[in-house]
Design a protein around this motif. Structure first.
Motif: not given
Length: 851
Positions: A833-851
């Motif tokens: 769970a900690c690893s998935s939170l670390v790799a969640n780029e949108t959670l830390w930057s606020g930008y959606d990669n799909e956009q």
């Protein structure tokens, strides 16, 4: 006294008066009572017979006159006979009024007739033959010229003592403030009485014998220094420049007194009157002026600390803005006061009343730090606490000075001296936590760089803000992105166990008897360990190293590192809340006040054998007291913990937006039937009764020290201090995890009872700081809970917001199995769970990669 020095000399004041009397003719005036030979009357042929007949025939009604001969007048004092006869003027004649008795009666009474006799002609008034006084007295310039001519003719040299005495004779003895008219008269008298060379010699003598205040080196007289011992110097009050073309070459005292049209001799005379005699013009003192006040370093530093509230209060009370104001010259410790002259004395007295509240305390330096703090550290401490911190002459103590506030009324409450003590203790004293550093990158990787951190200053402790920190990271491209890497942890340093979601709310029905029968509380025999994951940046001391040796240097370094939490994007955090079916039943909001206590350090029993200044600190646990806050008021005691050990496991993730720090805390709690009974425990109730907690205004005042009874087992169970920092690579952490797999599955460490271990020892603790926590928790999945916390840690800890993930034990219910889950499996899911939170780029930057 007349004399000469080189050129025509001068004359003292008494000699000038005698010369004036000799040069002025004496005027004499004749009068009837003082003159023995009166002026002869003009002959009058027409009245000679009449006058003689009147003299021969005595008048019946005329008053008796006494005739005094010339011989008698020599021996007899002259007396003026009063003549009551009324006289009238008719043209050029004088008529004397008299009365005569008639032979008949009128209205039954004797009748009288009014007679008017001639008394001679009217005498013309003769003007005095002497000239008026003002015409006979020569002018000042003519008198000076006459004196100089007289001195040149006599050729008598004048000594400097005679010149100095003559100048001093013109000096006003009592009045220092003159009207503009009197000031100009005195200046003209000085100009007309002395030569330029004599004025220059007097000014040289005065500058050598006297130390007068000036703008560059302000000075004060002994009387003022005795009244205000903190005052090092004060320049005289002078009016401000009015920008009318005045030339100000002579100095600070001649503003608005010297103009460009004045001659050099006039400037010398005004300089003599201002600098030497201290004279001033009353009309200028009612205008805006300036004076400079120099203070000692300690008092000036105290007045300039923080928001400068003491100087602001004085300005609001006595000054009229915007023209009247106070400016500080910090390099010279000088206050520049712009005000009217009458307010200078008021300002000094008000400043003296404020500085009378200065307090000072000292404590041994070896209690808080084995090393001498540098000047920058002491200055930062003074800035944080509004104090002035200096070392003693022996370099063994720290002296703390501060201005005592009137609101502090209880001696047991913490004062600024103790705040300095605890800030140094927590920053330089023995660290209660141990650390381990691991990395997901092989040591031979040379792609990483140290990036200087510029955004985490407010999140760090007070001493860490003074250093330059950097994070180890890889340069990434947009195509690569962040990778979801497994965290290289196979085993934690302390046992891994989940926490109970409502552990603090469970009512304990069975409580063992304690030494306080009226307060049924006791320390639990079960030692629990909490594991919490923090997400942020691991910061290392900034250093210059080759890329090939940078990572191995960081892994093997024993230098201290800090952790700066990173707050996630608020938008992405709100999306997690939308995934919950009923947020109101799962989201938990808490508002708590955390207070920490460390065992009080004591000096070493034999300081001679400890040259480094080591102190003896009892091996007692750290105490953490948590209070519940609601509506900015303290509602009760949440919990009291005895922390036995704290360990940090730091994971370097240079290819990820954040690093991870796992904090494991081993502790025991104080158990009570309810929170009311916990609050009535004497150590807690005594501490809270004296405390002043004003959460709404952000003011918290507590006691400096408090004694807590601690069981012997908590003191004896304290582990020896391990090394501050240990390093591990992915291979080493994998190899050591298998040998401790069974120990990590133990849910809690239960100490078997031993005789005497439950006995209590009262240990004195120092209050070392507080933190105000506002947190919101929501379930991340079935076994984990995500918490967003805003922390305010006061002067020493700064402000920060952090996101944490914590494993939570699932309470058994009808739909789930009642068998406990293996802690090894819980640890694996927790790391995933900690690893998935670390790799969640949108959670830390606020930008959606799909956009």
């Amino acid at each position: 006294m007349i004399g000469r020095v080189g050129k025509p000399g001068t004359v003292c004041l008494s000699c000038r008066l005698q010369l004036i009397r000799q040069l002025t003719p004496v005027r004499r005036f004749a009068s009837d009572s003082t003159t023995s030979n009166p002026a002869p009357e003009e002959p009058n042929d027409n009245n000679d017979d009449k006058e003689s007949s009147r003299k021969d025939a005595p008048q019946k009604d005329a008053p008796l006159r006494t005739v005094i001969t010339q011989n008698e007048s020599r021996n007899t004092p002259l007396m003026k006979r009063l003549d009551f006869r009324r006289k009238h003027k008719a043209g050029h004649l004088v008529l004397e009024e008299s009365a005569a008795r008639l032979e008949t009666d009128m209205l039954g009474k004797p009748a009288y007739a009014l007679l008017m006799r001639e008394g001679g002609k009217v005498r013309k008034r003769r003007l005095p033959t002497t000239k008026p006084m003002q015409e006979e007295v020569p002018s000042v310039s003519n008198l000076a010229a006459m004196m100089e001519d007289l001195i040149v003719s006599q050729r008598i040299p004048a000594t400097f003592e005679e010149v100095r005495e003559s100048v001093e004779s013109l000096r006003p003895l009592t009045e220092k403030t003159l009207s503009e008219k009197d000031f100009v008269k005195l200046k003209e008298l000085v100009l007309g009485s002395f030569l330029t060379s004599q004025l220059q010699e007097y000014l040289k003598w005065w500058s050598k014998s006297k130390v007068e205040p000036s703008a560059e080196k302000p000075g004060i007289d002994p009387e003022t220094h005795s009244k205000f011992p903190w005052l090092l110097g004060m320049s005289p009050w002078v009016p401000l420049l009015n920008h009318n073309g005045a030339v100000n070459r002579a100095g600070h005292l001649l503003q608005n007194y010297v103009t460009g049209t004045m001659t050099p001799k006039e400037k010398l005379a005004i300089r003599l009157m201002r600098e030497c005699w201290g004279l001033s013009i009353a009309e200028l003192e009612s205008q805006l002026g300036e004076t400079r006040i120099k203070l000692r370093d300690e008092e000036f530093a105290l007045l300039m600390r923080g928001s400068q509230r003491f100087m602001r209060n004085i300005g609001k009370m006595w000054l009229e803005p915007p023209m009247e104001r106070i400016e500080a010259i910090q390099d010279d410790q000088i206050f520049q006061l712009f005000s009217k002259k009458t307010k200078v004395e008021l300002f000094l007295r008000e400043l003296d009343q404020t500085l009378k509240n200065v307090r000072s305390k000292a404590f041994p330096l070896r209690l808080v730090s084995p090393e001498q703090p540098d000047d920058a550290t002491l200055e930062e401490l003074g800035r944080l606490t509004n104090t002035h911190v200096t070392r003693s002459p022996t370099q063994r103590k720290l002296n703390v000075m501060w201005i005592e506030a009137k609101s502090r009324v209880h001696e047991l409450l913490e004062d600024p001296s103790h705040i300095v003590f605890r800030l140094l203790l927590t920053a330089s004293g023995p660290q209660p936590a141990t650390e381990t550093l691991v990395s997901t990158v092989p040591p031979d990787n040379s792609s990483g760089r140290l990036l200087v951190d510029t955004t985490s200053r407010d999140k760090l402790g007070w001493k860490d803000r003074m250093m330059k920190w950097a994070r180890y990271a890889f340069p990434l491209t947009v195509e690569e992105g962040y990778k979801n890497e497994d965290l290289p942890i196979e085993k934690f340093a302390l046992p891994f166990e989940p926490s109970h979601p409502k552990m603090l709310d469970v009512k304990r029905e069975v409580v063992e008897p304690t030494v306080y029968p009226e307060h049924p509380v006791t320390w639990s025999n079960t030692t629990r360990t909490s594991t919490v994951a923090h997400f942020g940046h691991l910061l290392h001391p900034h250093q210059l190293a080759e890329p090939e040796s940078l990572l191995p240097t960081l892994l093997s370094s024993t230098q201290r590192r800090v952790f700066s939490p990173v707050a996630p994007s608020a938008i992405r955090l709100a999306e997690l809340e939308e995934t919950i079916a009923d947020p109101s039943s799962f989201i938990t909001n808490k508002f708590t006040l955390l207070l920490r206590f460390w065992p009080s350090p004591s000096p070493s029993p034999n300081p001679a054998t400890t040259p480094t200044g080591r102190t003896d600190t009892p091996p007692a646990p750290v105490i953490e007291l948590r209070l519940d806050i609601s509506d900015d008021e303290v509602r009760g005691v949440h919990s009291l913990r005895a922390v036995r050990r704290v360990h940090h496991t730091d994971v370097l993730l240079p290819a990820s937006p954040v690093d991870v720090r796992f904090t494991q805390t081993q502790y025991e709690t104080l158990q009570a039937p309810d929170r009311e009974a916990l609050a009535l425990w004497p150590p807690i109730s005594d501490f809270l009764n004296h405390a002043r907690l004003d959460i709404a205004k952000g003011k918290v005042e507590v006691c400096k020290r408090q004694k807590f009874p601690v069981p012997h087992r908590l003191i004896a169970a304290q582990p020896p201090p391990p090394p501050t920092t240990t390093t591990a690579s992915p291979s080493t952490s994998t190899s050591t995890s298998t040998s401790t797999a069974t120990s990590s599955s133990v849910p809690a460490e239960t100490t078997p009872p031993v005789e005497g271990e439950n006995e209590f020892t009262s240990i004195q603790y120092e209050f070392v700081g507080l933190e105000l926590h506002r947190s919101a928790s929501l379930p991340y999945d079935e076994h984990h809970r995500l918490t967003y916390t805003s922390i305010e840690a006061g002067q020493g800890g700064g402000r920060r917001a952090e996101l944490t993930l914590e494993p939570v034990e699932t309470l058994p219910n009808a739909s789930t199995s009642s068998e406990p889950v293996n802690n090894n499996i819980l640890q694996k899911t927790f790391l995933d769970a900690c690893s998935s939170l670390v790799a969640n780029e949108t959670l830390w930057s606020g930008y959606d990669n799909e956009q």
